[in-house]
Scaffold this motif. Structure first.
Motif, short mmCIF file in Angstrom:
data_model
loop_
_atom_site.label_atom_id
_atom_site.label_comp_id
_atom_site.label_asym_id
_atom_site.label_seq_id
_atom_site.Cartn_x
_atom_site.Cartn_y
_atom_site.Cartn_z
N ASP A 20 7.00 11.44 4.24
CA ASP A 20 5.93 9.92 4.09
C ASP A 20 5.98 8.54 5.16
O ASP A 20 6.59 7.31 5.38
CB ASP A 20 5.82 9.23 2.66
N LYS A 141 -7.45 10.40 2.58
CA LYS A 141 -6.80 9.46 1.51
C LYS A 141 -8.17 8.49 1.32
O LYS A 141 -8.53 7.42 1.92
CB LYS A 141 -5.42 8.49 1.78
N ARG A 207 6.51 0.82 -7.20
CA ARG A 207 5.90 -0.66 -7.19
C ARG A 207 6.14 -0.54 -8.48
O ARG A 207 6.19 -1.93 -8.87
CB ARG A 207 4.24 0.25 -5.96
N SER A 267 5.52 6.33 -2.66
CA SER A 267 6.10 5.17 -3.39
C SER A 267 7.73 5.35 -3.97
O SER A 267 8.00 4.81 -4.94
CB SER A 267 5.58 4.44 -4.21
O1 LIG Z 1 1.32 8.28 0.55
C1 LIG Z 1 2.04 7.37 0.42
C2 LIG Z 1 2.09 5.98 0.05
O2 LIG Z 1 1.03 5.32 0.67
C3 LIG Z 1 3.98 5.25 0.45
O3 LIG Z 1 4.83 6.11 -0.55
C4 LIG Z 1 3.66 4.03 -0.26
O4 LIG Z 1 5.02 3.51 -0.27
P1 LIG Z 1 5.77 2.53 -0.67
O5 LIG Z 1 4.82 2.27 -2.07
O6 LIG Z 1 6.76 2.43 -0.01
O7 LIG Z 1 4.60 1.50 0.16
#
Ligand SMILES: O=C[C@H](O)[C@H](O)COP(=O)(O)O
Ligand SMILES: O=P(O)(O)OC[C@H]1O[C@](O)(CO)[C@@H](O)[C@@H]1O
Length: 937
Positions: A20, A141, A207, A267
């Protein structure tokens, strides 16, 4: 045989591990290749990841410089860099893709977050990205917003691989799976192959805990629920996934080769350090899934992961957790909705930050490639000598210490100047106010507002004009109202929908007649539309002004209070610019950032490298040598900035019989037609050369005229230019020996206007002087020099009387009290051209009453080189009334013209007043013909 590392062990359990993050360093240092060798089978990026990679390091500097040299804009640079990284990642992953027969091995690139609420825009952008990448193993995306879901369906139907991002809720997830199935079905019904269309659904995890934990704490709920919502939510989403993809509906598609849309846990970096660093890894392992991991989490997995199938274990427990959360008052759908909004906002903020950083870098490279150039010819020695003197007198450090003695030895003047230098530090101050103004902008958009009208004069409005013209793509349309012409006001009122318009009353003093008249008129209009006017009005003013009090009494939506130590014309980077700019949707952070950079450059103690000092000293030295006509020969993109500079220079320096005479928008003439009273200043706009203008300037240089070439990289550079010109004007004023921070002669015209209006109230009519001549199209009233009484004149005689007095070194000012329309402008331009060509003097044009707050000060207070032609129309019948005043807009504009005519005459400035009695455009055309035929004495 057991796998050799935990990544491969997860693969054995049916879960792919993706990375990621993405950056040039990972690609070039071989790290990504090493991780792929360890078993990583995909890469995800997002705007935050790119912002960190590109804006916060130097890996991309060489590429950026090369792209700038190719003339690329910021957006193109962003595109080139991100596409290149994703392309390279995809190429490294290609063997995985081939080996897995298209099931794995993808690199993902996100569409601009600014399109998150725009279905058509998202589809178009996703197509563009996919086809520019030109590889089968890339995914685009698209966020799972209400506008994103139909885009996902259409893109799948198009055969574009989609990574659906920002999924937080199971409800939304079901809509995402539905969109995937519908897309495949549509594609299949069109007879197209579906076996190579890949998609993943990025379900965000950590999150959810971050927000739920905060809500639990706020509600004082049991802490044993903390850190459990995200995994429980994901587990139940996985159960939904299983059900959908086991359904006969999908099986029919699978029979035609369709791949499942795997859930991708995103995330998954642990945010709360109290939790296990593998909380969102160990608990989410199961077949047909992907987990995309930031580098530290991937390292933790390799170091101490527990590969075991956990995803479909303890589902009842997960359901119970969600029930308990509900009982504790946590609505997971509401949490998801909030996270989606915040997610889009965060990505948009990162995107803006990156665009800003690229803009800054682009402008630095641009200035390296194309430095400002001062070709002052024979004035070079005097210029250098003054720069040397400035160094000796430590002018720069005194400027930033706000030493008023730079402008006057008189203690009273010094006290006034000391209270007018706040603009030197204002960019940083303004920046702090952005979040609150942005919140207001968002509210307005949500409430369906379409228009913002800024009502104010001179320095309080010209910055808005610059922004409205330079950023016509704002979310709200910004219109500036600074004309009292009754037809103009009526036309604006007819165009606006009061229910969807915000009116900004902008006045530092809070007493300016025009601004208050506009306010009263539009307040009444909003009320007449059956609305409560307060929420439609905002004020920008100084603390303690009558406007602040009025706004309080009338419940204005907001009152923005500006620092008192900033005069109108130095207020562009204060709330006077920042509020309207932000409300219309301009990235003012970007503009202020450039201003701050220019501020740093203007603090350089060596005058020879200081952009503000160089410009100020050049103007000052040349004006003292007789070249006081600062001719702003700007390319069209900078044209509007000339109006702002005109006001700054004229009102700041046109006093005590001296001053810079700004010449804006003058048509180009034969190089031989210019007198030796000119200094030319131009801009080179990166990537937009203007060969005609450049060859004109080269010809002027060849004739010995001094030319300054300044550079601007893009429209955010306007922030820097506001600042540069403010410093230059203040310091140029020092060379002229004047106080650049007052406007002593403006009041006189205002007082005269007030007297005229009082006479109207008492006697029922304005004291309009009797004309000396008239014909079918106009009448003429001689101001100064007077004609002996009883002289019989024609309009042509009156014009000859004025224009025969024109001498080399003079300028002819056309002052038109007309609606500022393009038609009037072009008629005035023709007249101006005739004068420039025949009398070979500088010419200026201003619309009244706007110019009264700009060049008006110079006309009366500057050197006696002005020759003035006032152009008015008879008061329009049935003009809109100014509520609460005994006059209408027609009387107001007429009184303003008369007041200024009287002031100029009183100062013995050469002046003639023409009243165009018919169609003004026809009258102006005739005037140009008459002037073209006058004898030159
Ligand atoms: O595709 C991946 C996402 O954009 C990413 O995992 C977001 O992660 P974060 O919540 O740590 O920003
Ligand atoms: O912001 P205010 O106080 O309404 O003033 C508007 C303009 O009028 C002047 O005070 C005088 O022309 C300008 O300096 C100023 O920009």
């Amino acid at each position: 045989m057991p796998s050799t590392n935990t990544v491969l062990a997860l693969a054995d359990l049916g879960q792919s591990v993706w990375l990621d993050t993405l950056s040039r360093g990972l690609l070039e240092g071989g790290e990504l290749a090493r991780l792929i060798a360890l078993g990583v089978t995909g890469v995800t990026s997002n705007p935050t990841i790119f912002e960190k990679a590109i804006a916060q390091g130097h890996d991309y500097d060489a590429d950026i410089a090369a792209l700038v040299e190719e003339g690329k804009g910021v957006q193109e640079i962003y595109d080139a860099l991100t596409l290149e990284d994703v392309r390279r990642a995809a190429d490294l992953l290609r063997p995985v893709y081939d080996r897995s027969d298209g099931r794995d091995g993808y690199a993902s690139l996100e569409v601009s977050p600014l399109l998150a609420y725009d279905t058509a825009g998202t589809i178009q952008e996703a197509r563009r990205l996919f086809y520019s990448l030109g590889r089968p193993n890339v995914m685009i995306k698209v966020p799972a917003t209400a506008a994103g879901i139909p885009a996902i369906r259409d893109l799948i139907a198009d055969g574009i691989n989609v990574n659906v991002t920002l999924i937080f809720s199971r409800h939304t997830y079901r809509a995402v799976m539905e969109a995937y199935l519908e897309g495949l079905e549509r594609r299949r019904s069109q007879g197209q192959a579906i076996d190579r269309v890949a998609s993943v659904a990025s379900f965000f995890v950590s999150r959810v805990d971050t927000l739920v934990d905060r809500l639990l704490a706020e509600r004082g709920a049991s802490q044993d629920l903390a850190g459990r919502a995200a995994v429980a939510n994901a587990k139940l989403a996985y159960r939904d996934f299983r059900a959908v993809f086991a359904s006969p509906r999908f099986q029919a598609l699978a029979a035609a080769g369709a791949m499942i849309q795997r859930p991708l846990w995103a995330s998954t970096g642990t945010k709360n350090p109290a939790y296990s660093d593998l909380l969102y890894v160990d608990n989410l392992i199961g077949p047909d899934t992907i987990n995309t991991l930031p580098l530290p989490t991937l390292e933790a997995l390799l170091d101490h992961g527990h590969p075991a199938r956990t995803l479909d274990a303890d589902l009842d427990e997960a359901a119970r957790t969600l029930d308990r959360l509900e009982a504790a008052g946590i609505d997971l759908e509401a949490v998801a909705a909030q996270l989606l909004d915040e997610g889009v906002d965060q990505f948009a903020a990162s995107y803006h930050a990156l665009i800003r950083a690229l803009g800054l870098q682009r402008s630095r490279v641009a200035h390296r490639l194309q430095a400002d150039r001062y070709n002052l010819g024979s004035y070079e020695p005097a210029f250098r000598e003054t720069l040397r003197r400035f160094a000796e007198e430590e002018v720069v450090s005194r400027l930033y210490r706000k030493d008023p003695a730079l402008w006057s030895a008189d203690p009273a003047v010094q006290a006034q100047v000391a209270g007018a230098l706040g603009w030197l530090d204002v960019p940083a101050w303004s920046r702090q106010h952005l979040p609150a103004i942005r919140a207001l902008a968002r509210d307005l958009q949500r409430e369906g507002y379409t228009d913002v009208v800024l009502m104010g004069m001179g320095g309080s409005s010209l910055v808005s004009d610059v922004l409205a013209h330079s950023f016509p793509d704002g979310a709200l349309r910004l219109t500036v109202l600074d004309s009292t012409d009754p037809g103009w006001i009526r036309a604006l009122a007819a165009r606006l929908d009061p229910a969807r318009t915000l009116f900004i009353v902008a006045s530092k003093s809070g007493t300016t007649t025009e601004a208050l008249a506009f306010y009263r008129y539009f307040w009444q209009r909003v009320r007449d539309a059956g609305l409560d006017p307060g929420p439609h009005f905002v004020a920008i003013t100084d603390p303690g002004t009558p406007l602040e009090a009025e706004a309080g009494r009338q419940n204005f939506r907001r009152v923005f209070l500006n620092p008192v130590d900033i005069g109108g014309r130095y207020s562009a980077l204060s709330l006077f610019g920042v509020v309207p700019g932000t409300l219309m949707g301009v990235d003012m952070e970007g503009l202020l950032g450039r201003a701050e950079e220019m501020r740093e450059r203007c603090r350089l103690p060596d005058p020879a490298t200081n952009p503000g000092v160089l410009l100020g000293v050049a103007m000052g030295v040349l004006a003292r040598a007789g070249r006081d006509k600062v001719t702003l020969a700007f390319p069209s993109r900078m044209g509007i900035m000339a109006d702002w500079i005109e006001q700054l220079l004229a009102e700041s320096t046109g006093k005590n019989g001296t001053g810079f005479v700004p010449v804006a928008h003058e048509p180009l003439a034969d190089p031989a037609d210019y007198g030796d009273d000119r200094l030319f200043v131009t801009y080179r706009w990166l990537g937009h050369p203007d060969p005609d203008l450049e060859s004109h300037l080269a010809a002027l240089e060849a004739l010995g005229h001094p030319v300054i070439r300044l550079t601007i990289a893009d429209r955010y550079g306007l922030g820097a230019e506001f600042y540069r010109w403010e410093v230059a004007t203040a310091l140029g004023g020092r060379i002229l020996g004047i106080n650049a921070f007052d406007q002593p002669n403006v009041q006189e015209s205002k007082d005269n206007t007030a007297r005229m209006l009082a006479a109207l109230a008492e006697e029922g009519q304005l004291p309009v002087p009797h004309p000396h001549a008239s014909d079918a199209l106009m009448t003429a009233t001689v101001g100064y020099p007077p004609v002996p009484s009883g002289t019989r004149l024609t309009v042509t005689d009156a014009l000859a009387h004025l224009l025969r007095l024109v001498q080399p070194g003079d300028y002819v000012a056309l002052m038109a009290y007309l609606a500022p329309t393009a038609e009037h402008w072009s008629a005035l331009e023709q007249l101006r051209e005739v004068i420039l060509r025949r009398w070979r003097v500088a010419t200026t044009v201003g619309f009244g009453p706007r110019f009264l707050h700009s060049t008006g000060q110079l006309h009366k207070g500057g050197s006696d080189h002005g020759v003035f032609l006032q152009l008015v129309t008879p008061p329009a019948p049935e003009a809109p009334a100014v509520p609460g005043q005994p006059y209408d807009f027609a009387s107001l504009i007429t009184a303003q013209g008369l007041g200024d005519f009287e002031a100029l005459t009183h100062h013995h400035r050469r002046v003639l007043r023409l009243t165009l009695t018919g169609d003004p455009t026809v009258g102006l055309a005739e005037l140009a013909r008459t002037v073209a035929a006058l004898p030159l004495s």
